[in-house]
Design an enzyme around this catalytic site. Sequence first.
Site, PDB file in Angstrom:
ATOM      1  N   ASN A   1       0.866  -1.187   0.000  1.00 11.52           N
ATOM      2  CA  ASN A   1       0.000   0.000   0.000  1.00 11.52           C
ATOM      3  C   ASN A   1       0.901   1.235   0.000  1.00 11.52           C
ATOM      4  O   ASN A   1       1.512   1.558   1.017  1.00 11.52           O
ATOM      5  CB  ASN A   1      -0.906  -0.033   1.243  1.00 11.52           C
ATOM      6  CG  ASN A   1      -1.798   1.190   1.331  1.00 11.52           C
ATOM      7  OD1 ASN A   1      -1.869   1.986   0.391  1.00 11.52           O
ATOM      8  ND2 ASN A   1      -2.479   1.339   2.457  1.00 11.52           N
ATOM      9  N   TRP A   2       0.963   1.878  -1.140  1.00 13.61           N
ATOM     10  CA  TRP A   2       1.884   3.025  -1.272  1.00 13.61           C
ATOM     11  C   TRP A   2       1.318   4.289  -0.623  1.00 13.61           C
ATOM     12  O   TRP A   2       1.994   5.312  -0.585  1.00 13.61           O
ATOM     13  CB  TRP A   2       2.202   3.273  -2.752  1.00 13.61           C
ATOM     14  CG  TRP A   2       2.970   2.161  -3.404  1.00 13.61           C
ATOM     15  CD1 TRP A   2       3.545   1.081  -2.788  1.00 13.61           C
ATOM     16  CD2 TRP A   2       3.265   2.010  -4.797  1.00 13.61           C
ATOM     17  NE1 TRP A   2       4.177   0.273  -3.707  1.00 13.61           N
ATOM     18  CE2 TRP A   2       4.008   0.814  -4.947  1.00 13.61           C
ATOM     19  CE3 TRP A   2       2.966   2.761  -5.941  1.00 13.61           C
ATOM     20  CZ2 TRP A   2       4.467   0.372  -6.189  1.00 13.61           C
ATOM     21  CZ3 TRP A   2       3.409   2.316  -7.174  1.00 13.61           C
ATOM     22  CH2 TRP A   2       4.158   1.135  -7.297  1.00 13.61           C
ATOM     23  N   LYS A   3       0.076   4.231  -0.177  1.00 12.44           N
ATOM     24  CA  LYS A   3      -0.557   5.404   0.461  1.00 12.44           C
ATOM     25  C   LYS A   3      -0.346   6.644  -0.420  1.00 12.44           C
ATOM     26  O   LYS A   3      -0.337   6.512  -1.638  1.00 12.44           O
ATOM     27  CB  LYS A   3      -0.036   5.563   1.893  1.00 12.44           C
ATOM     28  CG  LYS A   3      -0.208   4.258   2.707  1.00 12.44           C
ATOM     29  CD  LYS A   3      -0.004   4.385   4.181  1.00 12.44           C
ATOM     30  CE  LYS A   3      -0.236   3.040   4.856  1.00 12.44           C
ATOM     31  NZ  LYS A   3      -0.098   3.066   6.304  1.00 12.44           N
TER      32      LYS A   3
ATOM     33  N   HIS B   1      -9.327   1.148   5.186  1.00 15.66           N
ATOM     34  CA  HIS B   1      -8.052   1.302   5.893  1.00 15.66           C
ATOM     35  C   HIS B   1      -8.282   2.215   7.096  1.00 15.66           C
ATOM     36  O   HIS B   1      -9.080   3.151   7.027  1.00 15.66           O
ATOM     37  CB  HIS B   1      -6.999   1.890   4.949  1.00 15.66           C
ATOM     38  CG  HIS B   1      -5.622   1.818   5.529  1.00 15.66           C
ATOM     39  ND1 HIS B   1      -5.183   2.709   6.487  1.00 15.66           N
ATOM     40  CD2 HIS B   1      -4.604   0.947   5.312  1.00 15.66           C
ATOM     41  CE1 HIS B   1      -3.948   2.380   6.829  1.00 15.66           C
ATOM     42  NE2 HIS B   1      -3.574   1.324   6.135  1.00 15.66           N
TER      43      HIS B   1
ATOM     44  N   GLU C   1      -6.689   4.565   8.239  1.00 17.72           N
ATOM     45  CA  GLU C   1      -6.474   5.999   7.940  1.00 17.72           C
ATOM     46  C   GLU C   1      -7.717   6.600   7.295  1.00 17.72           C
ATOM     47  O   GLU C   1      -8.072   7.750   7.554  1.00 17.72           O
ATOM     48  CB  GLU C   1      -5.235   6.159   7.041  1.00 17.72           C
ATOM     49  CG  GLU C   1      -3.949   5.871   7.810  1.00 17.72           C
ATOM     50  CD  GLU C   1      -2.823   5.283   6.973  1.00 17.72           C
ATOM     51  OE1 GLU C   1      -2.882   5.351   5.729  1.00 17.72           O
ATOM     52  OE2 GLU C   1      -1.874   4.741   7.576  1.00 17.72           O
TER      53      GLU C   1
ATOM     54  N   GLU D   1      -5.157  -5.167  10.656  1.00 18.59           N
ATOM     55  CA  GLU D   1      -4.111  -4.195  10.948  1.00 18.59           C
ATOM     56  C   GLU D   1      -4.356  -3.535  12.301  1.00 18.59           C
ATOM     57  O   GLU D   1      -5.212  -2.649  12.418  1.00 18.59           O
ATOM     58  CB  GLU D   1      -4.111  -3.085   9.886  1.00 18.59           C
ATOM     59  CG  GLU D   1      -3.819  -3.588   8.490  1.00 18.59           C
ATOM     60  CD  GLU D   1      -3.188  -2.495   7.634  1.00 18.59           C
ATOM     61  OE1 GLU D   1      -2.197  -2.781   6.981  1.00 18.59           O
ATOM     62  OE2 GLU D   1      -3.675  -1.347   7.659  1.00 18.59           O
TER      63      GLU D   1
ATOM     64  N   GLY E   1       3.023   1.869  10.904  1.00 15.11           N
ATOM     65  CA  GLY E   1       4.031   2.920  10.761  1.00 15.11           C
ATOM     66  C   GLY E   1       4.783   3.230  12.050  1.00 15.11           C
ATOM     67  O   GLY E   1       5.486   4.227  12.139  1.00 15.11           O
TER      68      GLY E   1
ATOM     69  N   SER F   1       3.802  -2.500  10.210  1.00 16.47           N
ATOM     70  CA  SER F   1       5.261  -2.567  10.340  1.00 16.47           C
ATOM     71  C   SER F   1       5.857  -3.900   9.873  1.00 16.47           C
ATOM     72  O   SER F   1       6.816  -4.397  10.460  1.00 16.47           O
ATOM     73  CB  SER F   1       5.691  -2.244  11.775  1.00 16.47           C
ATOM     74  OG  SER F   1       5.317  -0.905  12.105  1.00 16.47           O
TER      75      SER F   1
HETATM   76  O1  LIG Z   1      -1.605  -0.470   4.634  1.00 14.72           O
HETATM   77  C1  LIG Z   1      -0.573  -0.704   5.252  1.00 14.72           C
HETATM   78  C2  LIG Z   1      -0.487  -0.531   6.666  1.00 14.72           C
HETATM   79  O2  LIG Z   1      -1.088   0.643   7.108  1.00 14.72           O
HETATM   80  C3  LIG Z   1       0.835  -0.817   7.298  1.00 14.72           C
HETATM   81  O3  LIG Z   1       1.731   0.254   7.173  1.00 14.72           O
HETATM   82  P1  LIG Z   1       3.228   0.072   7.704  1.00 14.72           P
HETATM   83  O4  LIG Z   1       3.753  -1.185   7.068  1.00 14.72           O
HETATM   84  O5  LIG Z   1       3.951   1.298   7.263  1.00 14.72           O
HETATM   85  O6  LIG Z   1       3.131  -0.065   9.191  1.00 14.72           O
END
Ligand SMILES: O=C[C@H](O)COP(=O)(O)O
Length: 248
Positions: A9-11, A94, A96, A166, A172, A212
Amino acid sequence: MRKAIIAGNWKMNKTVEEAVKMVEELKSLVKDATCDVVVCPTFVCLDAVKKAAAGSNIKVAAQNMHFEESGAFTGEVAPGMLEAMGIEYVVLGHSERREYFNETDEALNKKVKKAFEHNITPILCCGESLEQRENGTTNKVIEAQIKADIAGLTNDQAAKLVIAYEPIWAIGTGKTATDEQANETIKAIRAMVAEMYGAEVADKVRIQYGGSVKPNTIKAQMAMSDIDGALVGGASLVASDFSAIVNY
Ligand SMILES: O=C[C@H](O)COP(=O)(O)O
């Protein structure tokens, strides 16, 4: 036997040029992966990434979509638009988006159904906050999310679901849930799906862990009985790290 699925997931990262460069690098690095490999760029990169990934084993996911077919929804993207582009997956719910964009379980249920109508597989996220983990309500919180978000599917649709567990406190932060914690919660999620759609369907649903995930955590995570893959954030932005995860 469930096929593992690892998604990056590149956000809100990468320009179109950077996204295409990343896919070009990844193509040879992940070509022998035994799991399904998915990248999730922003909407503006989807078309270019899809074209760059053509002929490879890299699948492409959107990070969100609206549940309406079209209309006066400024700034939104419709499911049919993603389908027309050949997008295979969509990340929904997600944490977020739930937190910063007020995404509700009611809207998510509409999105999950709409994704299936358009032949797009949802990667539905769920998870608890640190406070909820500490006060022992993890399973209750997740059960409310799952029961609302995946209600009203056919058994065939439910079996195709990908769910990403998650824990919000592990996203993160560099803190991963222990492999046992992740596996236990994922088992509980599978039991929730079984209650709704039966054990046979639940056994087919792929459930990822996210939070993470790094090249040095993935092997042990994938060795757990119920973890079927990973939803990777930060470590998916660098080709060498993401490919090391995918080639666990
Ligand atoms: O979509 C992915 C997650 O929010 C995990 O993010 P992360 O690997 O940076 O903790």
